[in-house]
Scaffold this active site. Structure first.
Site, PDB file in Angstrom:
ATOM      1  N   SER A 146       0.847  -1.133  -0.036  1.00 16.89           N
ATOM      2  CA  SER A 146      -0.021   0.068   0.135  1.00 16.89           C
ATOM      3  C   SER A 146       0.889   1.206  -0.172  1.00 16.89           C
ATOM      4  O   SER A 146       1.968   1.100   0.181  1.00 16.89           O
ATOM      5  CB  SER A 146      -0.725  -0.018   1.166  1.00 16.89           C
ATOM      6  OG  SER A 146      -1.550   1.152   1.513  1.00 16.89           O
ATOM      7  N   TYR A 159      -2.347  -1.255  10.516  1.00 18.72           N
ATOM      8  CA  TYR A 159      -2.431  -1.386   8.946  1.00 18.72           C
ATOM      9  C   TYR A 159      -1.157  -0.874   8.625  1.00 18.72           C
ATOM     10  O   TYR A 159      -0.258  -1.337   7.796  1.00 18.72           O
ATOM     11  CB  TYR A 159      -3.628  -0.570   8.457  1.00 18.72           C
ATOM     12  CG  TYR A 159      -3.747  -0.739   6.727  1.00 18.72           C
ATOM     13  CD1 TYR A 159      -4.259  -2.027   6.486  1.00 18.72           C
ATOM     14  CD2 TYR A 159      -3.435   0.402   6.092  1.00 18.72           C
ATOM     15  CE1 TYR A 159      -4.212  -2.206   5.180  1.00 18.72           C
ATOM     16  CE2 TYR A 159      -3.512   0.169   4.616  1.00 18.72           C
ATOM     17  CZ  TYR A 159      -3.930  -1.153   4.086  1.00 18.72           C
ATOM     18  OH  TYR A 159      -4.073  -1.364   2.769  1.00 18.72           O
TER      19      TYR A 159
HETATM   20  C1  BGC Z   1      -6.119   1.464   1.755  1.00 21.40           C
HETATM   21  C2  BGC Z   1      -7.262   2.501   1.862  1.00 21.40           C
HETATM   22  C3  BGC Z   1      -6.812   3.986   1.448  1.00 21.40           C
HETATM   23  C4  BGC Z   1      -5.951   4.070   0.471  1.00 21.40           C
HETATM   24  C5  BGC Z   1      -5.304   5.709   0.332  1.00 21.40           C
HETATM   25  C6  BGC Z   1      -5.203   1.737   0.950  1.00 21.40           C
HETATM   26  O1  BGC Z   1      -4.371   0.952   1.303  1.00 21.40           O
HETATM   27  O2  BGC Z   1      -6.484   0.204   1.947  1.00 21.40           O
HETATM   28  O3  BGC Z   1      -8.262   2.567   3.061  1.00 21.40           O
HETATM   29  O4  BGC Z   1      -8.088   4.745   1.276  1.00 21.40           O
HETATM   30  O5  BGC Z   1      -4.871   3.073   1.073  1.00 21.40           O
HETATM   31  O6  BGC Z   1      -5.023   6.071   1.542  1.00 21.40           O
END
Ligand code: BGC
Length: 258
Positions: A146, A159
């Site tokens: 991410s 996360y």
């Molecule tokens: C998350 C989303 C978020 C995006 C940008 C992703 O990794 O799962 O919830 O909107 O990142 O911030």
């Protein structure tokens, strides 16, 4: 390169019953790879992925596995090797997130996020790499991390911790496994149109400020992410290892002054 650039390869895509994982499974199948479709809670999503793969004439199997459990990570990889004789490509896509103020995060929530997003990636990769070692094969590991492997996300501390962990795991394994011709890379999506973002997309007060931060001015699609996965899985990416590739419309590089 033709559309069958992955012909003869077998790929396991974790969490491929929806969202980015489903998009990647379909794209790799279109490129000619046999596919292990994995789900934990929604068999109907996995069946949908299999239906969408059918026109490409590749083999596919559906395997249920809870990636927070090491035994499931191992049996998932084994099921793929049993079905196709080998696995060449692992896409560690399955991921979860739980938003809450840092002070309110419970042990249960922390374990849920870290166990799927980091422990699951760690032990699925370990099982996959053992399979490669057994057959003295090269291989490809692609982690879907991410933008938050690098960028803050207040109220999503667990996360961020999990995705930051994947970043270092990728770098470490790229070096350790390079001599075995196993490449390891991360794809870091930004805001993509998927179920994980459903509540954000339905809330204009959250969506509009996010869009204002994305230089390309739109949310990404699963196809945007799958195109890069297809490249990293292909022979053309043979010399690419140890890095993160952002698919985020420029989100992570954005800076505004009012
Ligand atoms: C998350 C989303 C978020 C995006 C940008 C992703 O990794 O799962 O919830 O909107 O990142 O911030």
């Amino acid at each position: 390169m033709s559309e069958s650039k992955l012909a003869g390869k077998a790929a396991l895509v974790t969490g491929s019953s929806s969202g980015i994982g489903q998009g990647i499974a379909i794209r790799l199948a279109k490129d000619g790879a046999d596919i292990v479709i994995n789900y934990s809670g929604h068999p109907e999503g996995a069946q949908q992925t299999q239906e969408m793969i059918k026109p490409f004439g590749v083999r596919s199997i559906i395997v249920k596995a809870d990636l927070s459990k090491v035994a499931d990570c191992q049996s998932l990889v084994k099921a793929g090797i049993d079905a196709f004789g080998k696995l060449d490509i692992l896409v560690n896509n399955a991921g979860v997130e739980k938003g809450s103020d840092f002070v309110d995060v419970t042990e249960e929530d922390y374990d849920f996020v870290l166990n799927v997003n980091l422990k699951g990636v760690f032990f699925t990769t370990q099982a996959f790499v053992k399979g490669l070692f057994d057959k003295n094969m090269p291989g490809r590991v692609i982690n879907i991390s991410s933008v938050h492997e690098d960028m803050v996300f207040p109220h999503f501390a667990s996360y961020c911790a999990s995705k930051g962990g994947i970043r270092m795991l990728m770098r470490d394994l790229a070096v350790e496994l390079g001599p075995k011709n196993i490449t390891v890379n991360n794809i870091a999506p930004g805001a993509i149109i998927t179920p994980i973002n459903k509540s954000m997309m339905e809330d204009k007060a959250k969506l509009d400020p996010l869009l204002a931060n994305i230089p390309l001015g739109r949310l990404g699609t699963v196809e945007d992410v799958a195109a890069l996965a297809s490249f990293l899985a292909s022979d053309e990416a043979a010399y690419v290892t140890g890095s993160t590739y952002f698919v985020d419309g420029g989100l992570i590089r954005n800076y505004h002054e009012q």
